[in-house]
Design a protein around this motif. Sequence first.
Motif, PDB file in Angstrom:
ATOM      1  N   ASP A  10      42.748  42.971  33.838  1.00 43.71           N
ATOM      2  CA  ASP A  10      41.621  42.108  33.511  1.00 43.71           C
ATOM      3  C   ASP A  10      40.875  42.588  32.270  1.00 43.71           C
ATOM      4  O   ASP A  10      40.001  41.894  31.779  1.00 43.71           O
ATOM      5  N   SER A  36      46.031  37.966  32.602  1.00 41.95           N
ATOM      6  CA  SER A  36      44.671  38.503  32.587  1.00 41.95           C
ATOM      7  C   SER A  36      43.888  38.203  33.860  1.00 41.95           C
ATOM      8  O   SER A  36      42.799  38.728  34.045  1.00 41.95           O
ATOM      9  N   THR A  37      44.425  37.360  34.728  1.00 39.36           N
ATOM     10  CA  THR A  37      43.737  37.048  35.996  1.00 39.36           C
ATOM     11  C   THR A  37      44.735  37.044  37.143  1.00 39.36           C
ATOM     12  O   THR A  37      45.939  36.882  36.942  1.00 39.36           O
ATOM     13  N   CYS A  59      38.680  42.921  39.458  1.00 42.19           N
ATOM     14  CA  CYS A  59      37.843  41.727  39.384  1.00 42.19           C
ATOM     15  C   CYS A  59      37.628  41.097  40.759  1.00 42.19           C
ATOM     16  O   CYS A  59      38.366  41.379  41.694  1.00 42.19           O
ATOM     17  N   GLU A  61      38.014  37.987  41.659  1.00 38.74           N
ATOM     18  CA  GLU A  61      38.948  36.916  42.002  1.00 38.74           C
ATOM     19  C   GLU A  61      40.077  37.399  42.924  1.00 38.74           C
ATOM     20  O   GLU A  61      40.238  36.927  44.020  1.00 38.74           O
TER      21      GLU A  61
END
Length: 79
Positions: A10, A36-37, A59, A61
Motif C-alpha cells: 500500500d 496497491s490495494t 491498510c 481495507e
Amino acid sequence: MAYKVMAADDEAIMRKAMTTLINWEDLGCELIYVASTGTEVMERLELLKPVFSFWIFKCREKTGLKLQNISGSRSLRQK
C-alpha cells in the motif's frame, strides 16, 4: 520458463522498490503485476493466476493475512 509473480504494497515507495531493486529475471521470475490495494490483489489474482504472490498491507481495507484467507477459500493456487 520464468515463474509469474505478483506483488503488492500500500506504500508507493515500496512498490517502486519492488520494481527497480529486485532483479526478477536473475531469480527466474517475471513480475507480472504490482498492486496497491487488497481489492486490486483479489481482482488480479483470479485474472493473472501468478505462481507466487506476496502482499504487504497494513491498510484498513484488507491486510495481507485477510487476503491469504480469502484467496485460500477461493482455491486460488499460489505459493
